[in-house]
Design a protein around this motif. Structure first.
Motif, PDB file in Angstrom:
ATOM      1  N   ALA A  53       0.837  -1.191   0.000  1.00  0.00           N
ATOM      2  CA  ALA A  53       0.000   0.000   0.000  1.00  0.00           C
ATOM      3  C   ALA A  53       0.874   1.244   0.000  1.00  0.00           C
ATOM      4  CB  ALA A  53      -0.904  -0.002   1.229  1.00  0.00           C
ATOM      5  N   ALA A  54       0.558   2.151  -0.895  1.00  0.00           N
ATOM      6  CA  ALA A  54       1.341   3.371  -1.018  1.00  0.00           C
ATOM      7  C   ALA A  54       1.070   4.278   0.172  1.00  0.00           C
ATOM      8  CB  ALA A  54       1.000   4.090  -2.309  1.00  0.00           C
ATOM      9  N   VAL A  55       2.097   4.932   0.648  1.00  0.00           N
ATOM     10  CA  VAL A  55       1.972   5.879   1.740  1.00  0.00           C
ATOM     11  C   VAL A  55       1.656   7.235   1.134  1.00  0.00           C
ATOM     12  CG1 VAL A  55       3.192   7.007   3.621  1.00  0.00           C
ATOM     13  CG2 VAL A  55       3.577   4.589   3.169  1.00  0.00           C
ATOM     14  N   VAL A  56       0.606   7.881   1.624  1.00  0.00           N
ATOM     15  CA  VAL A  56       0.210   9.196   1.128  1.00  0.00           C
ATOM     16  C   VAL A  56       0.646  10.227   2.156  1.00  0.00           C
ATOM     17  CG1 VAL A  56      -1.723  10.648   0.439  1.00  0.00           C
ATOM     18  CG2 VAL A  56      -1.757   8.208  -0.091  1.00  0.00           C
ATOM     19  N   LYS A  57       1.404  11.234   1.687  1.00  0.00           N
ATOM     20  CA  LYS A  57       1.899  12.277   2.584  1.00  0.00           C
ATOM     21  C   LYS A  57       1.331  13.625   2.161  1.00  0.00           C
ATOM     22  CE  LYS A  57       6.183   9.932   3.696  1.00  0.00           C
ATOM     23  NZ  LYS A  57       7.635  10.059   3.813  1.00  0.00           N
ATOM     24  N   ASP A  58       1.153  14.499   3.152  1.00  0.00           N
ATOM     25  CA  ASP A  58       0.639  15.839   2.863  1.00  0.00           C
ATOM     26  C   ASP A  58       1.765  16.746   2.364  1.00  0.00           C
ATOM     27  OD1 ASP A  58       2.076  16.497   5.127  1.00  0.00           O
ATOM     28  OD2 ASP A  58       0.364  17.134   6.306  1.00  0.00           O
ATOM     29  N   SER A  59       1.482  18.032   2.235  1.00  0.00           N
ATOM     30  CA  SER A  59       2.439  18.966   1.656  1.00  0.00           C
ATOM     31  C   SER A  59       3.699  19.163   2.493  1.00  0.00           C
ATOM     32  CB  SER A  59       1.779  20.318   1.408  1.00  0.00           C
ATOM     33  OG  SER A  59       1.327  20.863   2.624  1.00  0.00           O
ATOM     34  N   VAL A  60       3.644  18.838   3.777  1.00  0.00           N
ATOM     35  CA  VAL A  60       4.826  18.997   4.631  1.00  0.00           C
ATOM     36  C   VAL A  60       5.436  17.662   5.044  1.00  0.00           C
ATOM     37  CG1 VAL A  60       4.212  21.281   5.507  1.00  0.00           C
ATOM     38  CG2 VAL A  60       3.396  19.259   6.689  1.00  0.00           C
ATOM     39  N   ILE A  96      -7.749   7.281  -1.599  1.00  0.00           N
ATOM     40  CA  ILE A  96      -8.144   6.452  -2.733  1.00  0.00           C
ATOM     41  C   ILE A  96      -6.948   6.238  -3.643  1.00  0.00           C
ATOM     42  CG2 ILE A  96     -10.552   7.219  -2.682  1.00  0.00           C
ATOM     43  CD1 ILE A  96      -9.854   9.123  -5.015  1.00  0.00           C
ATOM     44  N   ASP A  97      -7.081   5.313  -4.592  1.00  0.00           N
ATOM     45  CA  ASP A  97      -6.064   5.164  -5.622  1.00  0.00           C
ATOM     46  C   ASP A  97      -6.070   6.434  -6.455  1.00  0.00           C
ATOM     47  OD1 ASP A  97      -5.337   2.596  -4.848  1.00  0.00           O
ATOM     48  OD2 ASP A  97      -6.886   1.669  -6.093  1.00  0.00           O
ATOM     49  N   PRO A  98      -4.903   6.966  -6.800  1.00  0.00           N
ATOM     50  CA  PRO A  98      -4.848   8.251  -7.507  1.00  0.00           C
ATOM     51  C   PRO A  98      -5.651   8.265  -8.814  1.00  0.00           C
ATOM     52  CG  PRO A  98      -2.671   7.622  -6.761  1.00  0.00           C
ATOM     53  CD  PRO A  98      -3.567   6.459  -6.498  1.00  0.00           C
ATOM     54  N   VAL A  99      -6.424   9.334  -8.978  1.00  0.00           N
ATOM     55  CA  VAL A  99      -7.183   9.589 -10.194  1.00  0.00           C
ATOM     56  C   VAL A  99      -6.729  10.952 -10.699  1.00  0.00           C
ATOM     57  CG1 VAL A  99      -9.490   9.923 -11.175  1.00  0.00           C
ATOM     58  CG2 VAL A  99      -9.155   8.283  -9.306  1.00  0.00           C
ATOM     59  N   ASN A 100      -5.950  10.976 -11.769  1.00  0.00           N
ATOM     60  CA  ASN A 100      -5.385  12.221 -12.297  1.00  0.00           C
ATOM     61  C   ASN A 100      -4.622  13.002 -11.231  1.00  0.00           C
ATOM     62  OD1 ASN A 100      -6.462  11.732 -14.846  1.00  0.00           O
ATOM     63  ND2 ASN A 100      -8.375  12.776 -14.349  1.00  0.00           N
ATOM     64  N   GLY A 101      -3.918  12.297 -10.360  1.00  0.00           N
ATOM     65  CA  GLY A 101      -3.127  12.944  -9.316  1.00  0.00           C
ATOM     66  C   GLY A 101      -3.887  13.245  -8.043  1.00  0.00           C
ATOM     67  N   HIS A 102      -5.200  13.065  -8.054  1.00  0.00           N
ATOM     68  CA  HIS A 102      -6.024  13.324  -6.869  1.00  0.00           C
ATOM     69  C   HIS A 102      -6.125  12.031  -6.059  1.00  0.00           C
ATOM     70  CE1 HIS A 102      -7.172  16.350  -9.846  1.00  0.00           C
ATOM     71  NE2 HIS A 102      -7.431  17.138  -8.803  1.00  0.00           N
ATOM     72  N   ASP A 103      -5.655  12.064  -4.818  1.00  0.00           N
ATOM     73  CA  ASP A 103      -5.640  10.848  -4.014  1.00  0.00           C
ATOM     74  C   ASP A 103      -6.424  10.948  -2.713  1.00  0.00           C
ATOM     75  OD1 ASP A 103      -3.816  12.640  -3.020  1.00  0.00           O
ATOM     76  OD2 ASP A 103      -2.096  11.310  -3.163  1.00  0.00           O
ATOM     77  N   LYS A 117      -5.756  16.769  -4.102  1.00  0.00           N
ATOM     78  CA  LYS A 117      -4.410  16.258  -4.165  1.00  0.00           C
ATOM     79  C   LYS A 117      -3.774  16.399  -2.778  1.00  0.00           C
ATOM     80  CE  LYS A 117      -3.604  17.338  -8.985  1.00  0.00           C
ATOM     81  NZ  LYS A 117      -2.726  18.024  -9.963  1.00  0.00           N
ATOM     82  N   SER A 118      -3.010  15.412  -2.379  1.00  0.00           N
ATOM     83  CA  SER A 118      -2.379  15.475  -1.057  1.00  0.00           C
ATOM     84  C   SER A 118      -1.336  16.587  -0.994  1.00  0.00           C
ATOM     85  CB  SER A 118      -1.744  14.135  -0.713  1.00  0.00           C
ATOM     86  OG  SER A 118      -0.783  13.778  -1.690  1.00  0.00           O
ATOM     87  N   SER A 119      -0.869  17.063  -2.129  1.00  0.00           N
ATOM     88  CA  SER A 119       0.150  18.115  -2.139  1.00  0.00           C
ATOM     89  C   SER A 119      -0.395  19.485  -1.790  1.00  0.00           C
ATOM     90  CB  SER A 119       0.824  18.171  -3.507  1.00  0.00           C
ATOM     91  OG  SER A 119      -0.119  18.464  -4.506  1.00  0.00           O
ATOM     92  N   VAL A 120      -1.735  19.642  -1.681  1.00  0.00           N
ATOM     93  CA  VAL A 120      -2.314  20.956  -1.360  1.00  0.00           C
ATOM     94  C   VAL A 120      -3.007  20.945  -0.007  1.00  0.00           C
ATOM     95  CG1 VAL A 120      -2.600  21.634  -3.763  1.00  0.00           C
ATOM     96  CG2 VAL A 120      -4.473  20.498  -2.585  1.00  0.00           C
ATOM     97  N   VAL A 121      -2.752  19.939   0.820  1.00  0.00           N
ATOM     98  CA  VAL A 121      -3.349  19.884   2.142  1.00  0.00           C
ATOM     99  C   VAL A 121      -2.286  19.655   3.204  1.00  0.00           C
ATOM    100  CG1 VAL A 121      -5.564  19.012   1.301  1.00  0.00           C
ATOM    101  CG2 VAL A 121      -3.846  17.401   2.064  1.00  0.00           C
ATOM    102  N   LYS A 122      -2.627  20.008   4.441  1.00  0.00           N
ATOM    103  CA  LYS A 122      -1.732  19.796   5.580  1.00  0.00           C
ATOM    104  C   LYS A 122      -2.545  19.155   6.691  1.00  0.00           C
ATOM    105  CE  LYS A 122       0.867  22.397   8.982  1.00  0.00           C
ATOM    106  NZ  LYS A 122       1.121  23.744   9.481  1.00  0.00           N
ATOM    107  N   LYS A 123      -1.995  18.111   7.298  1.00  0.00           N
ATOM    108  CA  LYS A 123      -2.670  17.402   8.389  1.00  0.00           C
ATOM    109  C   LYS A 123      -2.800  18.302   9.602  1.00  0.00           C
ATOM    110  CE  LYS A 123      -2.411  13.024  10.862  1.00  0.00           C
ATOM    111  NZ  LYS A 123      -1.635  11.770  10.965  1.00  0.00           N
ATOM    112  N   VAL A 124      -3.967  18.224  10.261  1.00  0.00           N
ATOM    113  CA  VAL A 124      -4.218  19.039  11.455  1.00  0.00           C
ATOM    114  C   VAL A 124      -3.788  18.268  12.681  1.00  0.00           C
ATOM    115  CG1 VAL A 124      -5.979  20.180  12.845  1.00  0.00           C
ATOM    116  CG2 VAL A 124      -6.153  20.184  10.378  1.00  0.00           C
TER     117      VAL A 124
END
Length: 124
Positions: A53-60, A96-103, A117-124
């Protein structure tokens, strides 16, 4: 002793040799114990058995999981609507599995269901 020695964990060189209780890489000079190499290969085998399973990371760089709350870090233009402003909090994300870069699948208050996209969010 095994017929072949493990690859160097630093540079992946195949020229490792034994020096006492340690393994040594002549290419980068890294020294490690065979127990570390066995533990690392066991961890890799466990990850592969878990489906890789791929690890999804936020912008930081924080690791995201289902149900986390995130904050949008940059304003996002939404077609046919107003933009989602930076600082908007989104609760209960679903990876989710990436759809056009949106995960990330989520529901944004005032906008409805949306993919982010995970690149435009930050975990609270």
């Amino acid at each position: 002793m095994a017929d072949s020695l493990p690859l160097c964990p630093e540079c992946s060189s195949e020229h490792a040799y034994e020096m006492g209780a340690l393994l040594v890489c002549p290419m980068c000079g890294h020294e490690w114990s065979p127990a570390e190499a066995d533990a690392a290969s066991a961890d890799a085998d466990a990850d592969a058995a878990a489906g890789g399973a791929a690890v999804v990371k936020d912008s930081v760089g924080n690791v995201l999981a289902d149900g986390d709350s995130v904050v949008v870090t940059t304003s996002i233009k939404v077609k046919g609507s107003q933009a989602i402003k930076a600082g908007t909090k989104v609760r209960g994300i679903r990876l989710i599995d990436p759809v056009n870069g949106h995960d990330i699948d989520c529901k944004v208050d005032g906008f409805g269901p949306m993919l982010l996209k995970s690149s435009v969010v930050k975990k609270v």
